[in-house]
Write a protein that holds these residues in place. Structure first.
Motif, PDB file in Angstrom:
ATOM      1  N   LEU A  63       0.842  -1.191   0.000  1.00  0.00           N
ATOM      2  CA  LEU A  63       0.000   0.000   0.000  1.00  0.00           C
ATOM      3  C   LEU A  63       0.877   1.242   0.000  1.00  0.00           C
ATOM      4  CD1 LEU A  63      -2.879   1.235   0.285  1.00  0.00           C
ATOM      5  CD2 LEU A  63      -2.511   1.184   2.756  1.00  0.00           C
ATOM      6  N   PHE A  64       0.522   2.216  -0.855  1.00  0.00           N
ATOM      7  CA  PHE A  64       1.275   3.465  -0.904  1.00  0.00           C
ATOM      8  C   PHE A  64       1.237   4.136   0.466  1.00  0.00           C
ATOM      9  CE2 PHE A  64       1.187   8.115  -1.518  1.00  0.00           C
ATOM     10  CZ  PHE A  64       2.460   8.269  -2.022  1.00  0.00           C
ATOM     11  N   GLY A  65       2.405   4.454   1.009  1.00  0.00           N
ATOM     12  CA  GLY A  65       2.491   5.064   2.326  1.00  0.00           C
ATOM     13  C   GLY A  65       2.486   4.066   3.454  1.00  0.00           C
ATOM     14  N   ASP A  66       2.437   2.781   3.115  1.00  0.00           N
ATOM     15  CA  ASP A  66       2.442   1.715   4.113  1.00  0.00           C
ATOM     16  C   ASP A  66       1.180   1.782   4.987  1.00  0.00           C
ATOM     17  OD1 ASP A  66       3.267  -0.546   5.366  1.00  0.00           O
ATOM     18  OD2 ASP A  66       5.157   0.278   6.120  1.00  0.00           O
ATOM     19  N   TYR A  67       0.991   0.775   5.775  1.00  0.00           N
ATOM     20  CA  TYR A  67      -0.165   0.741   6.670  1.00  0.00           C
ATOM     21  C   TYR A  67       0.154   1.509   7.948  1.00  0.00           C
ATOM     22  CZ  TYR A  67      -2.200  -2.692   3.575  1.00  0.00           C
ATOM     23  OH  TYR A  67      -2.737  -3.309   2.475  1.00  0.00           O
ATOM     24  N   PRO A  68      -0.814   2.281   8.448  1.00  0.00           N
ATOM     25  CA  PRO A  68      -0.555   3.100   9.635  1.00  0.00           C
ATOM     26  C   PRO A  68      -0.315   2.253  10.880  1.00  0.00           C
ATOM     27  CG  PRO A  68      -2.885   3.130   9.079  1.00  0.00           C
ATOM     28  CD  PRO A  68      -2.190   2.428   7.952  1.00  0.00           C
ATOM     29  N   VAL A  69       0.608   2.698  11.705  1.00  0.00           N
ATOM     30  CA  VAL A  69       0.888   2.056  12.981  1.00  0.00           C
ATOM     31  C   VAL A  69       0.907   3.128  14.060  1.00  0.00           C
ATOM     32  CG1 VAL A  69       2.163   0.109  12.003  1.00  0.00           C
ATOM     33  CG2 VAL A  69       3.370   2.213  12.599  1.00  0.00           C
ATOM     34  N   THR A  70       0.562   2.747  15.259  1.00  0.00           N
ATOM     35  CA  THR A  70       0.451   3.708  16.353  1.00  0.00           C
ATOM     36  C   THR A  70       1.758   4.445  16.603  1.00  0.00           C
ATOM     37  OG1 THR A  70      -1.201   2.290  17.377  1.00  0.00           O
ATOM     38  CG2 THR A  70      -0.216   3.994  18.754  1.00  0.00           C
ATOM     39  N   LYS A  71       2.867   3.724  16.566  1.00  0.00           N
ATOM     40  CA  LYS A  71       4.153   4.303  16.918  1.00  0.00           C
ATOM     41  C   LYS A  71       4.554   5.448  15.995  1.00  0.00           C
ATOM     42  CE  LYS A  71       9.063   3.114  17.354  1.00  0.00           C
ATOM     43  NZ  LYS A  71      10.072   2.022  17.249  1.00  0.00           N
ATOM     44  N   ASP A  72       4.344   5.288  14.694  1.00  0.00           N
ATOM     45  CA  ASP A  72       4.874   6.245  13.720  1.00  0.00           C
ATOM     46  C   ASP A  72       3.860   7.247  13.191  1.00  0.00           C
ATOM     47  OD1 ASP A  72       7.359   4.979  13.892  1.00  0.00           O
ATOM     48  OD2 ASP A  72       6.815   3.528  12.344  1.00  0.00           O
TER      49      ASP A  72
ATOM     50  N   ARG B 225      -6.806   7.789   9.095  1.00  0.00           N
ATOM     51  CA  ARG B 225      -5.530   7.083   9.189  1.00  0.00           C
ATOM     52  C   ARG B 225      -5.124   6.907  10.649  1.00  0.00           C
ATOM     53  NH1 ARG B 225      -1.360   5.667   5.817  1.00  0.00           N
ATOM     54  NH2 ARG B 225       0.684   5.505   6.810  1.00  0.00           N
ATOM     55  N   LEU B 226      -5.398   7.916  11.455  1.00  0.00           N
ATOM     56  CA  LEU B 226      -5.103   7.813  12.881  1.00  0.00           C
ATOM     57  C   LEU B 226      -5.948   6.708  13.515  1.00  0.00           C
ATOM     58  CD1 LEU B 226      -3.520   9.064  15.225  1.00  0.00           C
ATOM     59  CD2 LEU B 226      -5.399  10.679  15.527  1.00  0.00           C
ATOM     60  N   ALA B 227      -7.227   6.663  13.146  1.00  0.00           N
ATOM     61  CA  ALA B 227      -8.094   5.608  13.669  1.00  0.00           C
ATOM     62  C   ALA B 227      -7.648   4.241  13.188  1.00  0.00           C
ATOM     63  CB  ALA B 227      -9.538   5.870  13.240  1.00  0.00           C
ATOM     64  N   SER B 228      -7.154   4.176  11.941  1.00  0.00           N
ATOM     65  CA  SER B 228      -6.679   2.904  11.407  1.00  0.00           C
ATOM     66  C   SER B 228      -5.415   2.431  12.115  1.00  0.00           C
ATOM     67  CB  SER B 228      -6.405   3.048   9.910  1.00  0.00           C
ATOM     68  OG  SER B 228      -5.997   1.823   9.349  1.00  0.00           O
ATOM     69  N   ALA B 229      -4.581   3.378  12.551  1.00  0.00           N
ATOM     70  CA  ALA B 229      -3.381   3.003  13.296  1.00  0.00           C
ATOM     71  C   ALA B 229      -3.746   2.410  14.656  1.00  0.00           C
ATOM     72  CB  ALA B 229      -2.478   4.218  13.481  1.00  0.00           C
ATOM     73  N   ILE B 230      -4.809   2.939  15.258  1.00  0.00           N
ATOM     74  CA  ILE B 230      -5.243   2.442  16.566  1.00  0.00           C
ATOM     75  C   ILE B 230      -5.994   1.122  16.432  1.00  0.00           C
ATOM     76  CG2 ILE B 230      -6.655   2.984  18.595  1.00  0.00           C
ATOM     77  CD1 ILE B 230      -6.134   5.939  18.003  1.00  0.00           C
ATOM     78  N   HIS B 231      -6.736   0.971  15.294  1.00  0.00           N
ATOM     79  CA  HIS B 231      -7.506  -0.262  15.045  1.00  0.00           C
ATOM     80  C   HIS B 231      -7.066  -0.845  13.708  1.00  0.00           C
ATOM     81  CE1 HIS B 231     -10.105   0.914  18.390  1.00  0.00           C
ATOM     82  NE2 HIS B 231     -10.217   2.102  17.829  1.00  0.00           N
ATOM     83  N   PRO B 232      -5.893  -1.496  13.666  1.00  0.00           N
ATOM     84  CA  PRO B 232      -5.315  -1.944  12.386  1.00  0.00           C
ATOM     85  C   PRO B 232      -6.116  -3.020  11.665  1.00  0.00           C
ATOM     86  CG  PRO B 232      -4.074  -2.830  14.232  1.00  0.00           C
ATOM     87  CD  PRO B 232      -5.027  -1.837  14.806  1.00  0.00           C
ATOM     88  N   THR B 233      -6.973  -3.751  12.354  1.00  0.00           N
ATOM     89  CA  THR B 233      -7.743  -4.820  11.697  1.00  0.00           C
ATOM     90  C   THR B 233      -9.130  -4.363  11.265  1.00  0.00           C
ATOM     91  OG1 THR B 233      -8.546  -5.609  13.844  1.00  0.00           O
ATOM     92  CG2 THR B 233      -6.530  -6.612  12.980  1.00  0.00           C
ATOM     93  N   ASN B 234      -9.465  -3.108  11.479  1.00  0.00           N
ATOM     94  CA  ASN B 234     -10.763  -2.592  11.058  1.00  0.00           C
ATOM     95  C   ASN B 234     -10.672  -2.207   9.586  1.00  0.00           C
ATOM     96  OD1 ASN B 234     -13.082  -0.970  10.550  1.00  0.00           O
ATOM     97  ND2 ASN B 234     -13.260  -0.536  12.737  1.00  0.00           N
ATOM     98  N   LEU B 235     -11.185  -3.063   8.711  1.00  0.00           N
ATOM     99  CA  LEU B 235     -11.047  -2.846   7.280  1.00  0.00           C
ATOM    100  C   LEU B 235     -11.845  -1.641   6.811  1.00  0.00           C
ATOM    101  CD1 LEU B 235     -11.171  -6.513   5.915  1.00  0.00           C
ATOM    102  CD2 LEU B 235      -9.234  -5.188   6.767  1.00  0.00           C
ATOM    103  N   ASN B 236     -12.978  -1.383   7.414  1.00  0.00           N
ATOM    104  CA  ASN B 236     -13.809  -0.260   6.986  1.00  0.00           C
ATOM    105  C   ASN B 236     -13.078   1.074   7.162  1.00  0.00           C
ATOM    106  OD1 ASN B 236     -15.995  -1.881   6.278  1.00  0.00           O
ATOM    107  ND2 ASN B 236     -16.817  -1.860   8.367  1.00  0.00           N
ATOM    108  N   VAL B 237     -12.386   1.222   8.286  1.00  0.00           N
ATOM    109  CA  VAL B 237     -11.629   2.457   8.527  1.00  0.00           C
ATOM    110  C   VAL B 237     -10.485   2.576   7.522  1.00  0.00           C
ATOM    111  CG1 VAL B 237     -10.182   3.698  10.174  1.00  0.00           C
ATOM    112  CG2 VAL B 237     -12.242   2.526  10.962  1.00  0.00           C
ATOM    113  N   SER B 238      -9.803   1.468   7.243  1.00  0.00           N
ATOM    114  CA  SER B 238      -8.693   1.484   6.295  1.00  0.00           C
ATOM    115  C   SER B 238      -9.167   1.849   4.894  1.00  0.00           C
ATOM    116  CB  SER B 238      -7.998   0.118   6.268  1.00  0.00           C
ATOM    117  OG  SER B 238      -7.451  -0.195   7.526  1.00  0.00           O
ATOM    118  N   ILE B 239     -10.306   1.294   4.499  1.00  0.00           N
ATOM    119  CA  ILE B 239     -10.856   1.594   3.175  1.00  0.00           C
ATOM    120  C   ILE B 239     -11.248   3.065   3.087  1.00  0.00           C
ATOM    121  CG2 ILE B 239     -12.824   1.165   1.650  1.00  0.00           C
ATOM    122  CD1 ILE B 239     -12.708  -1.772   2.571  1.00  0.00           C
ATOM    123  N   ALA B 240     -11.876   3.591   4.144  1.00  0.00           N
ATOM    124  CA  ALA B 240     -12.283   4.997   4.152  1.00  0.00           C
ATOM    125  C   ALA B 240     -11.063   5.908   4.022  1.00  0.00           C
ATOM    126  CB  ALA B 240     -13.050   5.318   5.430  1.00  0.00           C
TER     127      ALA B 240
END
Length: 367
Positions: free
Chosen positions: A15-24, A77-92
């Protein structure tokens, strides 16, 4: 972390920009949200103050819309970093990343069109070939945007055939947007490479001659707005050519700044979009994560690029330099308040909107 969650994260495609993670991503997202929120307030302030003076500049509202879209983007993206398995947030988050920058593409093409029109009014009046081609171009941008938005939410589709087809659509859309980002450079180059004809120099034009300055704190004085009679009286009696609304001429303020604002935005938007296009083409060929899939690349090519464009346009006062007198409702209301004179050759109801008659000088629209 459970085994099922680990499997989900491990199976995700590049994925462009990689997947969000809490740390970064927390710090980066918060900074971006704050920056775009500040610009949103500035753009809305400019829009409202201009509207109060009968100076309607819709691109300021579009710039505000981009800021709001980016606030949502980085919130997702911030919400996706906190909830990495929530596909709906990632898609949004992916959809908003894909859709937001198109606003700047359209605005920059529009500004370059107005530069071309100011140089060659005889070639760019309403209904001309150039005008109609630009209308089709804007429609095509919307069509490709729909393709990009729809395909942005299918990273997790399990059908390989469907994924291949979607990847091809995305590649075509991204190449088209790269061309779109560079298009203003070509339009401006054509505007000044094509010699002005005698018709260009004599064609009837209108511009906001009541704009006195382009400084940061200046806003048009509503008391200097011409009345409806004065505005329409600028058209010579018996003129049959369609008058063209244009941006202020060079003698009202250096046109070089306007050209710079368009070319600067075009160059950096092209760079950011080209990197995203390279990412679209590279995923299938790269085994290890390429340089453009790191999150710092995403923050630079999306957040930093868009912030630079918005800031340059705010400082450069595009709301004044690229304004054309389009006789919108707010202008008509102020013009009517200055006097109830009838427009020449027209019967006008005081409470009705002022239409532009063909018998006066032809159709008077603006784009």
């Amino acid at each position: 972390m459970s085994q099922s969650t680990a499997e989900i994260l491990a199976s995700r495609p590049a994925l462009f920009g990689d997947y969000p993670v809490t740390k970064d991503d927390i710090a980066g997202c918060v900074v971006c949200i704050v920056c775009f929120a500040v610009l949103a307030v500035i753009n809305m302030t400019i829009l409202r103050r201009n509207l109060a003076r009968g100076h309607k500049f819709i691109p300021s509202g579009a710039m505000f819309g981009l800021c709001m879209a980016r606030i949502v983007t980085f919130s997702m993206r911030l919400a996706s970093a906190i909830h990495p398995t929530n596909l709906n947030v990632s898609i949004a988050a992916s959809i908003f990343i894909a859709a937001g920058v198109v606003i700047l593409f359209v605005l920059n093409v529009l500004f370059s069109q107005r530069l071309f029109t100011a140089q060659h009014p005889s070639r760019a009046y309403v209904g001309s070939a150039f005008y109609n081609i630009m209308k089709l171009f804007y429609i095509s941008i919307i069509a490709f945007l729909i393709v990009l938005v729809v395909t942005s939410g299918v990273y997790y589709h399990t059908n390989a055939t469907v994924m291949q087809g979607i990847a091809q659509f995305r590649k075509v859309a991204m190449v088209y947007f790269t061309v779109t980002a560079f298009m203003p450079t070509l339009i401006v180059a054509a505007a000044y490479a094509i010699p002005r004809s005698e018709q260009d120099r004599t064609w009837p034009v209108h511009y906001a001659h009541w704009i006195d300055s382009y400084s940061g704190l200046y806003f048009p004085d509503p008391r200097k707005l011409p009345s409806a009679v004065e505005f329409y009286a600028e058209i010579p009696e018996g003129e049959t050519r369609i008058p063209v609304q244009v941006i202020p001429p060079p003698d009202r303020g250096t046109r070089k700044v306007s050209i710079f604002l368009v070319l600067f935005a075009s160059v950096i938007l092209t760079f950011g979009t080209a990197v995203r296009t390279a990412a679209t083409f590279g995923h299938a060929a790269e085994i290890q994560k390429p340089w453009y899939d790191y999150r710092v690349t995403m923050y630079m090519c999306i957040a930093l690029v868009e912030l630079m464009v918005e800031i340059s346009w705010i400082i450069g006062r595009v709301d004044l330099r690229f304004y054309i007198p389009n006789n919108d409702k707010s202008w008509k209301k102020l013009a009517t308040a200055q006097g109830t004179e009838k427009l020449p050759h027209m019967d006008v109801d005081e409470e009705a909107e002022v239409d532009t008659p063909r018998q006066l000088s032809g159709e008077r629209k603006s784009f």
